[in-house]
Scaffold this motif. Structure first.
Motif, PDB file in Angstrom:
ATOM      1  N   VAL A 195      45.358  78.806 -23.914  1.00 16.70           N
ATOM      2  CA  VAL A 195      45.947  79.870 -24.721  1.00 16.70           C
ATOM      3  C   VAL A 195      46.788  80.765 -23.832  1.00 16.70           C
ATOM      4  CG1 VAL A 195      45.347  81.860 -26.158  1.00 16.70           C
ATOM      5  CG2 VAL A 195      43.906  79.831 -26.151  1.00 16.70           C
ATOM      6  N   TYR A 237      36.361  80.292 -20.514  1.00 18.99           N
ATOM      7  CA  TYR A 237      37.166  81.254 -19.766  1.00 18.99           C
ATOM      8  C   TYR A 237      37.073  80.933 -18.286  1.00 18.99           C
ATOM      9  CZ  TYR A 237      37.740  84.477 -23.702  1.00 18.99           C
ATOM     10  OH  TYR A 237      38.089  85.065 -24.880  1.00 18.99           O
ATOM     11  N   TRP A 288      41.970  82.948 -17.870  1.00 19.07           N
ATOM     12  CA  TRP A 288      42.568  82.001 -18.811  1.00 19.07           C
ATOM     13  C   TRP A 288      41.523  81.503 -19.778  1.00 19.07           C
ATOM     14  CZ3 TRP A 288      43.204  82.100 -13.554  1.00 19.07           C
ATOM     15  CH2 TRP A 288      44.453  82.503 -13.126  1.00 19.07           C
ATOM     16  N   LYS A 289      42.005  81.146 -20.965  1.00 18.80           N
ATOM     17  CA  LYS A 289      41.095  80.770 -22.042  1.00 18.80           C
ATOM     18  C   LYS A 289      41.471  79.393 -22.562  1.00 18.80           C
ATOM     19  CE  LYS A 289      41.628  83.378 -25.670  1.00 18.80           C
ATOM     20  NZ  LYS A 289      41.414  84.637 -26.393  1.00 18.80           N
ATOM     21  N   LYS A 290      40.485  78.512 -22.572  1.00 13.17           N
ATOM     22  CA  LYS A 290      40.699  77.183 -23.143  1.00 13.17           C
ATOM     23  C   LYS A 290      39.963  77.138 -24.466  1.00 13.17           C
ATOM     24  CE  LYS A 290      38.934  73.291 -21.232  1.00 13.17           C
ATOM     25  NZ  LYS A 290      38.841  72.238 -20.200  1.00 13.17           N
TER      26      LYS A 290
END
Lengths: 226, 92
Positions: free
Chosen positions: A190, A106, A178-180
């Motif tokens: 994502v 995140y 943001w989420k990887k």
């Protein structure tokens, strides 16, 4: 002189935060009364300290449910609703295929994320008769770890349930985090699904995100950790 | 063109945008309609699409934040604003 003023302000903020800890019930009382509360300058300082350290935070540290619960507990609360978003080991891509996830990363635009989180908490408290606290974790998270925690207390359960649902939904929409998702064979960014009315935009957007991802993995996830 | 007709702004990048350009900020030069006139977010996006074609396809889907507040296409820009491109968020 300037240094002195800065130190004095820090000292005042520190004393206020201590005061809040000792007189939490009183403070929560004031917070619920929103607008009158904003008229007082002292109260506003409390507010900023309170929000900064307890009610809405972004952190690299492991999240603990009891911290959020502690921040909203008070003697007049008859209901306590909590939500935890947890990292799961799989995710669905756009084609509906389930893929295994190794871990998540995140990332936040921190100053803005903190503001937006505080805004969500304030909004929940304005709409319902509740006290709300929310924390989001950033950095690398393993499967099973908590990414977001929300606690809401109120006199009666309806308000707490509704406010908690509102808080998590709004956090997903507005807070710049943001989420990887990282799998053994690649990673991808994502994006949270948005309302139905904007669906076509989302689909296009997702395709674009996929085109820009530095992986050949054909997967852009809709959701991974709640 | 002299300096009065161009505004150069720094833009913070995150997530997919940062990965795509392999840096966490860019400088975008916005040509002003008239000397000293105020550009808007829409002008920034147009200039950015031209100067950074790699991220141009994503720009219609991002939000722009100015001084930590979401802006609209009509929000005016100043040289000392903190500007950030916010790709679709994914908290929770």
């Amino acid at each position: 002189m300037k240094d002195f003023v800065v130190s004095a302000i820090i000292a005042i903020l520190f004393l206020n935060s201590l005061f809040i800890c000792f007189e939490k019930n009183k403070c929560l009382e004031v917070m619920r009364n929103g607008e009158e509360y904003l008229l007082s300058f002292d109260a506003r300082i409390f507010n900023s300290v309170f929000f900064a350290f307890m009610m809405a935070t972004i952190t690299e540290e492991r999240l603990r449910l009891q911290d959020a619960v502690g921040a909203v507990s008070h003697s007049r609360a008859g209901a306590l609703v909590t939500f935890e978003g947890v990292v799961r080991d799989h995710s669905r891509d756009l084609s509906g295929q389930t893929r295994e996830v190794d871990y998540l990363e995140y990332e936040a635009y921190r100053p803005m994320a903190e503001r937006e989180m505080a805004r969500v908490v304030c909004e929940a408290q304005k709409r319902w008769d509740v006290v709300c606290a929310a924390s989001h974790r950033v950095g690398k998270l393993q499967i099973g770890e908590t990414a977001v925690v929300i606690a809401v207390s109120s006199s009666h359960r309806d308000d707490a349930f509704q406010a908690c649902r509102f808080a998590i939904d709004r956090i997903k929409e507005t807070v710049p985090i943001w989420k990887k998702e990282v799998a053994r064979d690649g990673f991808w960014w994502v994006e949270n699904p948005v309302e139905q009315s904007a669906k076509s935009t989302v689909e296009t957007s997702a395709l674009n995100v996929r085109a820009l991802n530095v992986t050949s993995t054909p997967a852009v996830e809709q959701q991974s950790a709640n | 063109m002299n300096d009065d007709s161009i505004l150069s702004v720094r833009v913070l990048l995150f997530a997919v945008l940062r990965d795509a350009l392999k840096r966490d900020e860019i400088h975008v030069s916005i040509s002003l309609a008239a000397k000293g006139s105020t550009p808007f977010v829409a002008d920034l996006l147009a200039a950015c699409a031209a100067q950074f074609p790699v991220i141009a396809p994503l720009l219609p889907h991002i939000r722009v934040a100015i001084n930590c507040e979401y802006a609209t296409l009509e929000t005016p820009l100043r040289a000392d604003d903190e500007i950030a491109f916010i790709p679709p968020v994914a908290g929770g």
